[in-house]
Design an enzyme around this catalytic site. Sequence first.
Site, mmCIF file in Angstrom:
data_model
loop_
_atom_site.group_PDB
_atom_site.id
_atom_site.type_symbol
_atom_site.label_atom_id
_atom_site.label_comp_id
_atom_site.label_asym_id
_atom_site.label_seq_id
_atom_site.Cartn_x
_atom_site.Cartn_y
_atom_site.Cartn_z
ATOM 1 N N ASP A 159 0.792 -1.328 -0.093
ATOM 2 C CA ASP A 159 0.020 -0.050 0.005
ATOM 3 C C ASP A 159 1.031 1.323 -0.085
ATOM 4 O O ASP A 159 1.035 2.062 1.019
ATOM 5 C CB ASP A 159 -0.965 0.092 1.124
ATOM 6 C CG ASP A 159 -0.407 -0.056 2.556
ATOM 7 O OD1 ASP A 159 0.806 -0.267 2.795
ATOM 8 O OD2 ASP A 159 -0.627 0.514 3.484
ATOM 9 N N PHE B 190 -1.577 -0.652 12.454
ATOM 10 C CA PHE B 190 -2.180 -0.263 11.187
ATOM 11 C C PHE B 190 -2.642 -1.170 10.234
ATOM 12 O O PHE B 190 -3.777 -1.181 9.963
ATOM 13 C CB PHE B 190 -1.372 0.730 10.554
ATOM 14 C CG PHE B 190 -1.832 1.369 9.337
ATOM 15 C CD1 PHE B 190 -2.882 2.418 9.667
ATOM 16 C CD2 PHE B 190 -1.962 0.967 8.141
ATOM 17 C CE1 PHE B 190 -3.587 3.256 8.528
ATOM 18 C CE2 PHE B 190 -2.572 1.681 7.155
ATOM 19 C CZ PHE B 190 -3.223 2.787 7.328
ATOM 20 N N ASN B 191 -1.868 -2.131 9.871
ATOM 21 C CA ASN B 191 -2.241 -3.094 8.636
ATOM 22 C C ASN B 191 -3.386 -4.031 8.974
ATOM 23 O O ASN B 191 -4.260 -4.358 8.286
ATOM 24 C CB ASN B 191 -1.234 -3.641 8.386
ATOM 25 C CG ASN B 191 -0.117 -2.998 7.519
ATOM 26 O OD1 ASN B 191 -0.484 -1.713 6.979
ATOM 27 N ND2 ASN B 191 1.022 -3.345 7.214
ATOM 28 N N ASN C 267 -2.263 2.956 3.180
ATOM 29 C CA ASN C 267 -1.651 4.188 3.453
ATOM 30 C C ASN C 267 -2.375 5.447 2.934
ATOM 31 O O ASN C 267 -2.262 6.520 3.546
ATOM 32 C CB ASN C 267 -0.273 4.434 3.124
ATOM 33 C CG ASN C 267 0.546 3.563 4.247
ATOM 34 O OD1 ASN C 267 0.360 3.540 5.574
ATOM 35 N ND2 ASN C 267 1.478 2.764 3.838
ATOM 36 N N HIS D 98 9.383 -0.485 9.132
ATOM 37 C CA HIS D 98 8.420 -1.573 9.328
ATOM 38 C C HIS D 98 8.411 -2.567 8.088
ATOM 39 O O HIS D 98 8.911 -3.905 8.289
ATOM 40 C CB HIS D 98 7.220 -1.139 9.517
ATOM 41 C CG HIS D 98 6.571 -0.252 10.364
ATOM 42 N ND1 HIS D 98 6.712 -0.654 11.958
ATOM 43 C CD2 HIS D 98 6.491 1.142 10.376
ATOM 44 C CE1 HIS D 98 6.538 0.809 12.718
ATOM 45 N NE2 HIS D 98 6.337 1.679 11.690
ATOM 46 N N ASP D 99 7.964 -2.089 7.159
ATOM 47 C CA ASP D 99 8.147 -2.977 5.731
ATOM 48 C C ASP D 99 9.274 -3.540 5.121
ATOM 49 O O ASP D 99 9.302 -4.767 4.745
ATOM 50 C CB ASP D 99 7.137 -2.054 4.603
ATOM 51 C CG ASP D 99 5.806 -1.754 4.949
ATOM 52 O OD1 ASP D 99 5.263 -2.388 5.861
ATOM 53 O OD2 ASP D 99 5.188 -0.732 4.355
ATOM 54 N N ASP E 289 7.016 1.204 2.516
ATOM 55 C CA ASP E 289 6.779 0.359 1.470
ATOM 56 C C ASP E 289 7.761 0.451 0.351
ATOM 57 O O ASP E 289 8.233 -0.437 -0.601
ATOM 58 C CB ASP E 289 5.171 0.320 1.059
ATOM 59 C CG ASP E 289 4.158 0.224 1.941
ATOM 60 O OD1 ASP E 289 3.370 -0.948 1.866
ATOM 61 O OD2 ASP E 289 3.910 1.210 2.748
ATOM 62 N N THR F 102 2.805 -5.961 2.857
ATOM 63 C CA THR F 102 3.232 -4.746 3.791
ATOM 64 C C THR F 102 2.080 -3.889 3.802
ATOM 65 O O THR F 102 2.503 -2.427 3.996
ATOM 66 C CB THR F 102 4.471 -4.036 3.096
ATOM 67 O OG1 THR F 102 4.120 -3.442 1.603
ATOM 68 C CG2 THR F 102 5.605 -4.924 2.684
#
Length: 312
Positions: free
Chosen positions: A10, A165-166, A39, A238-239, A15, A124
């Site tokens: 996203d 979030f995801n 996102n 994160h991703d 990402d 991601t």
Amino acid sequence: MMRSVILDVDTGHDDAVAIMMAGRSLSIKLEAITVTAGNQTLDKTVRNTLNVCSALSINVPVYPGMSRPLLKDLQTAPLIHGESGLDGPVFTECAIKSEKEHAAVFLARKIMNKPSGEITIVTTGPLTNIAMAIRLEPSIVGRVRELVIMGGSIGQGNITPAAEFNTYADPEAASIVFSSGIPITMIPLDVTRTVSLTPDRLAHLSQVPGKAAELFTASMNFYSTACSKYIGESAAMHDPCCIAWIEDPALFTTVKKYVAIETLGVHTRGKTVVDMSGVSKKEPNAQVALTIDAERFWAVLEEALLRYHNLA
Ligand code: BDR
Ligand code: CA
């Protein structure tokens, strides 16, 4: 042997870094990128994905997928990723177009057409495209080698006190995916938060030559400022941790646990409930990362950025 990977994104800032790392990886044959809303809205996450691929000459088909979660309304993250979803870098005209086929249809078709156990999926973003593909063609479940998920948390969340979030963005999709039987590796927030981009680290990486490092620097300047302004933290990678897992699983420690997704909780909707003590007596359905060697992560990232310079 290179692993055949489909990246489901996203595209916001982290990402984009995951795409950079995968795009010239020596361990990854990037088969395609599928895109979901998250996102930002789908039109923006697709545009960001195409812009990154075009700017770095990553020649891979890009499939737009779901424009909203299965049941919830779409809730984007403009404070952290900006109005475009990837504020910061300025892109010249995009030289590539997205594919016509829907991401979920593509995922189902591709996985069924490849030998069983060949395709690894890395996600991601929210899990909407993967849940749709499972519903469309349930037999893909036994054919995916591994599904590497950036999402969820063992402890605290980041979008609510409980949820990451995801998984919060589409809890029903996450529930379908975690209960599907696909072999899952979950890289939770607890791990990704330990890979934080300090100003010194950003200054160092901005000196790496080449287009990827330039794009990384422009993106991270915006993302770092937003993270410190709105969440009071250094920017977390994160991703990109998911790509580091494919590159070198030895960077991580993991445990096999049963993970359920809370879809009903008033305060806990979207939480990944990880049965750390085994109290549920349920068979583990995920390999959950507990730690990452952050120093070695940065070395992997730096090499990935440099590869765009050396292979230019
Ligand atoms: C996740 O949320 C998104 O904003 C990031 O891109 C990452 O995938 C972290 O919680
Ligand atoms: Ca993401």
